[in-house]
Motif scaffolding. Structure first.
Motif, PDB file in Angstrom:
ATOM      1  N   THR A  61      -2.161   5.948   0.889  1.00  0.00           N
ATOM      2  CA  THR A  61      -3.232   5.029   1.279  1.00  0.00           C
ATOM      3  C   THR A  61      -3.130   4.666   2.753  1.00  0.00           C
ATOM      4  O   THR A  61      -4.139   4.642   3.468  1.00  0.00           O
ATOM      5  CB  THR A  61      -3.171   3.758   0.411  1.00  0.00           C
TER       6      THR A  61
ATOM      7  N   CYS B  48      -0.742   9.120  12.439  1.00  0.00           N
ATOM      8  CA  CYS B  48      -1.224   8.496  11.199  1.00  0.00           C
ATOM      9  C   CYS B  48      -0.255   8.615  10.029  1.00  0.00           C
ATOM     10  O   CYS B  48      -0.357   7.839   9.082  1.00  0.00           O
ATOM     11  CB  CYS B  48      -2.563   9.108  10.787  1.00  0.00           C
TER      12      CYS B  48
ATOM     13  N   GLU C 253      -5.989   5.432   5.584  1.00  0.00           N
ATOM     14  CA  GLU C 253      -6.550   4.347   6.393  1.00  0.00           C
ATOM     15  C   GLU C 253      -6.337   4.599   7.873  1.00  0.00           C
ATOM     16  O   GLU C 253      -7.223   4.328   8.699  1.00  0.00           O
ATOM     17  CB  GLU C 253      -5.924   3.013   5.978  1.00  0.00           C
ATOM     18  N   SER C 254      -5.175   5.124   8.220  1.00  0.00           N
ATOM     19  CA  SER C 254      -4.911   5.434   9.628  1.00  0.00           C
ATOM     20  C   SER C 254      -5.822   6.546  10.125  1.00  0.00           C
ATOM     21  O   SER C 254      -6.311   6.502  11.255  1.00  0.00           O
ATOM     22  CB  SER C 254      -3.445   5.830   9.805  1.00  0.00           C
TER      23      SER C 254
ATOM     24  N   LYS D 175       0.849  -1.186   0.000  1.00  0.00           N
ATOM     25  CA  LYS D 175       0.000   0.000   0.000  1.00  0.00           C
ATOM     26  C   LYS D 175       0.888   1.241   0.000  1.00  0.00           C
ATOM     27  O   LYS D 175       1.923   1.268   0.662  1.00  0.00           O
ATOM     28  CB  LYS D 175      -0.908   0.011   1.233  1.00  0.00           C
TER      29      LYS D 175
ATOM     30  N   GLN E 202      -8.853   7.292   8.946  1.00  0.00           N
ATOM     31  CA  GLN E 202     -10.196   6.746   9.072  1.00  0.00           C
ATOM     32  C   GLN E 202     -10.324   5.865  10.311  1.00  0.00           C
ATOM     33  O   GLN E 202     -11.331   5.913  11.027  1.00  0.00           O
ATOM     34  CB  GLN E 202     -10.556   5.953   7.821  1.00  0.00           C
ATOM     35  N   SER E 203      -9.290   5.090  10.572  1.00  0.00           N
ATOM     36  CA  SER E 203      -9.320   4.243  11.762  1.00  0.00           C
ATOM     37  C   SER E 203      -9.338   5.085  13.028  1.00  0.00           C
ATOM     38  O   SER E 203     -10.036   4.765  13.995  1.00  0.00           O
ATOM     39  CB  SER E 203      -8.101   3.313  11.749  1.00  0.00           C
TER      40      SER E 203
END
Length: 989
Positions: A569, A665, A573-574, A565, A576-577
């Motif tokens: 990306t 992140c 993702e971090s 990734k 959003q998490s």
């Protein structure tokens, strides 16, 4: 095909078939029976049509020719052209899969060609849905394109046209035009048109539309009558009456990016309001105030839309001087601006959807739609447009046209970064603005993160538009010794910072701000905490890609890279998490919010009391101070704990959480890659390129840690000096060096060499300076020469020369024999020289013995200090630090720090040159003393002994005094052992 060409083709085909048979069967004799059988079989496969004709299968033969010709001329997927090798291969495959054409019964199956399905969808009705009712006369012929050709050529349409065409016909011409007539007997048509056709309010002298006679609907007339009665100079002006629905429509068109309107007009790049437009239920000033407020946002939309068109290449209009147009043509695309434009485009897509929804409600007439209601409905969007326009003005429009891309990109990203922090400082009132800016920032930063990812993963700094703050110097190849120092350039950017709101000023179309600005040095703010790691990882990865290392990770690198990734990306993702953390524990969040609210109330009362002490009664200031205090304390608590939970809703990112978002992140992914890249490089250099062995070799030969090896080398030189023989020949020096090194370290003998540099004759007046110019050289291969550079070898040689001078003095004193003086004294007993002497020979010998002991104590103290206290202890610390180095840059700094330390502690720094001069005087005195000792008493005078004792005492006392003062001040603690040793020798004098 002519007969001659056909005959030639047959002959060539026959030769090729024979060559094919020879190649496959291996039979070269064409007359042999097996060859003829194979030839016939081959021809039977080529001449299918002839075989069918011979067997009277005429229908098969005709189908074969027609179908194969049709197939060979048909296009195939993923294949260019017809009658290609792919066509013939497929035909051959089908022949092998089928039965023999002669032994099977065949009847061709008729095939129906697929006909294209006609599109019977009512596009006219679909496109006119919601706009106008169905025509009461459906039999009316459709509009002909030929009939409207002339009209279209005069007034071309564009996507920026609202559909309103302003009538520019002079008034006298209008009066001469033929009036519209209606055919008697069609009252329904006229009534339908009167109800559905919009009154051309954009034309002059249009009839007044009917409206209510209620007082509220005639406020304009009431006000005009009042002004007329109270102001004798009032002169009524001609007005263009419009309805509120028409004002709303033009407002929606203006905000959607349409340029041509009736109420709003573009003048010199600025949106203005017509002076003569009025509505019956509002006064002129009231309507103008509202419309000018709308025009400001229309101007903002217009500037943003024009910027989007310029970057995407849609706009073909010439740009005004000093504009912010993107550079088109052969130059590579400016990806940061493209990403910023993509973020703006996505926002305006959703904004125009809202405008379309409002316009549908207006067309449907299911409920009353007012201008005030529309503006209230659009208030959140207008606030966001104001934020976007302010960021655009500061980050894009104010940048001078000829500014390099690296400055443009850095300035835009910094503007977004600072805007997030600035709007978040307001508090919860700016949640939507912060959320919008964060989404804008995440889109705009994508090219930067992609450049970083490509560099730290593949070692390739791909930046064709030169927008990244680090630029590659292509003049220095990777395998050059200066690669690590001179390959990349980090740009420090001087940017203009404005502190005032730019929305109202920007409406004038200005692109530069000169007042109230100040210049400061900056770079991309969000990369500052990890900039060093990015540079180290990028350079390490590029160096690794060019090394001949046979690691397993490089063999399957392509496969793993496809599964990997990207940095961008992973960052998303971090994020959003992290934003979902609040949804995972709603009960805890509610409890925490209640506790935070109680703490805020308590802290507000405390802050208010403190403010009242200074006669400040401001509850808003108190609550903001309280919130700031709680956020800062919460920041330290959460950051130290490592568990970060967003306090606000997942749609907003605060200043506190924004910085923590980057720390949790983004930075960990860069840090992880940095550790991996630099660790692999350090392992490769230590394992495959013997870095540690080369560093140890430098210490062995330059710092004389290989004592027995270097002892054989320098004692050969000292013996030549004692024997008064010439030693300054390169052949002799290199032979001695090769013999000394080759016996114990044969692999280093080819790397070591020695040179004699030309020295100023003035410096050679003293014996101790005869060794000056003696330079040792060690050939270090690439990439180890990045660490052991030529500058490092220069420092090594300075220490090497000092050690040789100390070794020479020590060797001279160690080789003196007492018997030399006693034998000489016996020869002088009873001679006239002894009678003339001021003191007896034995007493002179005793003084010589004492002076030799004092000189030896001094030299041994200096030698022990350099070798034991400095080189040995510092070398052990250096070895430990080298093992702990995380990256090559850190290793280089450790090596330089080590060389700088031994250079300073060996008293070679210019600042303590007077101490070195005193030491050199003593060492020079040692060589003179040794020379006199070996000559004997015949050439001695008592005055020379007195002078040597006096010179040594003065130098000794000077050094003891200086070193003691330095030790007492604490500035040179490492000199304490030398100072104590010399003090002990001085007290014995």
């Amino acid at each position: 095909m002519s007969q001659a060409h056909w005959t030639k083709f047959e002959k060539e085909t026959e030769e090729e078939v024979k060559n094919l048979v020879k190649h496959i069967s291996g039979i070269q004799d064409e007359e042999e029976q097996n060859f003829q059988l194979a030839l016939k079989f081959t021809w039977s496969n080529f001449r299918i049509y002839e075989k069918l004709m011979v067997h009277s299968d005429l229908s098969k033969a005709e189908s074969w020719v027609r179908l194969t010709e049709e197939f060979l001329n048909s296009p195939l997927p993923n294949t260019d052209g017809t009658k290609t090798d792919v066509h013939h291969s497929l035909l051959d495959l089908l022949l092998h899969l089928s039965d023999s054409p002669l032994n099977s019964n065949y009847s061709e199956t008729p095939r129906l060609k697929e006909t294209e399905k006609e599109d019977d969808f009512d596009w006219c009705g679909y496109l006119q849905e919601g706009e106008l009712d169905t025509d009461p006369y459906p039999d009316t012929p459709e509009w002909s394109e030929e009939e409207s050709e002339d009209e279209d050529s005069q007034q071309p349409l564009s996507r920026e046209d609202s559909g309103i065409q302003v009538d520019r016909t002079p008034q006298e011409d209008q009066e001469k035009t033929v009036p519209v007539t209606w055919t008697v007997g069609e009252p329904d048509a006229r009534s339908w048109l009167e109800q559905h056709v919009v009154t051309p309010y954009w034309q002059g002298h249009t009839p007044r539309f009917p409206h209510s006679l209620h007082l509220h609907s005639n406020l304009l007339n009431v006000w005009d009558q009042h002004v007329y009665n109270t102001d004798p100079l009032y002169l009524p002006e001609e007005k263009a009456f419009v309805t509120e629905t028409q004002v709303i429509r033009e407002t929606l068109w203006l905000l959607s990016g349409v340029k041509k309107h009736f109420i709003f007009q573009h003048q010199d790049g600025k949106v203005v309001v017509r002076n003569d437009v009025v509505v019956t239920h509002l006064t002129n000033n009231c309507l103008r105030s509202v419309l000018e407020h709308i025009a400001v946002y229309g101007q903002a939309v217009f500037r943003l839309q024009r910027f989007i068109d310029e970057v995407t290449g849609y706009d073909t209009e010439p740009c005004p001087p000093g504009s912010y147009s993107s550079k088109q043509g052969t130059e590579p695309p400016f990806r940061t601006y493209q990403a910023f434009v993509w973020a703006l485009y996505k926002y305006f897509t959703s904004f125009k959807q809202e405008l379309t929804t409002i316009e549908r409600d207006l067309i449907g007439k299911d409920e009353t739609v007012t201008l005030a209601g529309v503006l209230d409905r659009l208030t959140p969007h207008l606030a966001q447009i104001k934020v976007l326009h302010k960021v655009f003005c500061t980050g894009v429009a104010e940048v001078p046209p000829e500014t390099p891309n690296v400055v443009r990109a850095s300035h835009l990203l910094n503007t977004l970064y600072k805007a997030i922090i600035e709007y978040d400082s307001v508090g919860e009132a700016s949640q939507q603005a912060v959320a919008l800016l964060f989404s804008l920032w995440t889109e705009t930063v994508r090219p930067y993160l992609e450049i970083v990812d490509e560099w730290i993963v593949h070692g390739h700094l791909f930046d064709p538009a030169k927008e990244f703050i680090i630029q590659r110097n292509k003049d220095v190849p990777v395998n050059h010794r200066d690669f690590w120092y001179a390959t990349y350039t980090l740009y420090s950017i001087s940017e203009t910072v404005e502190s005032e709101d730019k929305l109202s000023d920007a409406a004038s179309g200005s692109s530069t701000g000169e007042q109230g600005s100040k210049s400061q040095l900056t770079m991309v703010s969000f990369l500052k905490p990890v900039l060093k790691q990015i540079i180290m990882a990028g350079k390490s990865m590029q160096l690794l890609k060019n090394l001949d290392c046979k690691e397993a990770e490089q063999t399957d690198g392509c496969t793993r890279d496809a599964e990997r990734k990207s940095l961008y990306t992973l960052f998303l993702e971090s994020v959003q998490s992290r934003l979902r953390c609040r949804d995972d524990s709603p009960v805890d969040t509610v409890t925490e919010q209640q506790a935070t609210k109680q703490s805020l109330i308590k802290m507000q009362s405390i802050v208010a009391q403190h403010l009242q002490m200074d006669d400040i009664h401001d509850p808003l200031l108190a609550i903001n101070f309280a919130r700031l205090y709680l956020e800062q304390s919460d920041f330290h608590e959460r950051f130290s704990g490592g568990d970060v939970i967003v306090d606000r809703s997942s749609e907003s990112v605060t200043c506190q959480t924004f910085e923590l978002t980057l720390r949790s992140c983004l930075y960990p992914h860069i840090q992880k890659r940095y550790i991996e890249c630099c660790g692999n490089l350090m392992t490769t250099l230590k394992k495959d390129y013997r870095l540690l062995e080369y560093l140890q070799a430098m210490r062995n030969y330059f710092l004389l840690e290989a004592g027995d090896t270097m002892y054989d080398f320098y004692t050969a030189i000292f013996d030549k000096v004692l024997e008064k023989e010439s030693w300054q020949q390169l052949a002799f020096l290199n032979v001695q060096l090769q013999e000394a090194v080759g016996q114990r370290c044969p692999e280093d003998s080819s790397r070591l060499s020695i040179f004699l540099e030309t020295i100023d004759p003035v410096r050679k007046k003293q014996p101790i300076n005869n060794l000056d110019g003696l330079t040792l050289s060690y050939k270090v291969p690439w990439p180890v020469d990045i660490v052991v550079s030529s500058e490092c070898q220069r420092i090594y040689n300075q220490v090497f020369l000092l050690l040789l001078q100390i070794k020479w003095a020590k060797y001279s004193l160690d080789t003196l024999a007492f018997s030399d003086l006693t034998v000489a004294a016996k020869r002088l007993e009873g001679t006239p020289e002894e009678v003339k002497a001021k003191e007896p020979i034995n007493q002179q010998i005793h003084r010589m013995f004492l002076l030799r002991v004092k000189l030896m104590h001094f030299v041994n103290s200096l030698h022990n200090y350099i070798v034991t206290r400095i080189l040995h202890s510092t070398g052990l610390e250096f070895q430990h630090q080298v093992q702990e180095a995380k990256d090559l840059d850190q290793l280089i700094k450790i090596h330089y720090r080590y060389l700088s330390t031994i250079h300073d502690r060996c008293l070679l720094r210019e600042k303590v040159s007077f101490v070195k001069e005193a030491i050199m005087k003593v060492l020079n005195l040692v060589l003179i003393f040794s020379d006199r000792w070996q000559v004997g008493f015949g050439a001695w005078k008592i005055e020379s002994i007195d002078k040597m004792e006096s010179d040594f005492k003065n130098c000794h006392m000077f050094l003891v005094t200086i070193l003691n003062k330095a030790v007492c001040r604490g500035s040179f603690p490492h000199l304490e052992s030398l100072a104590l040793s010399l003090m002990a020798g001085f007290e014995q004098c």
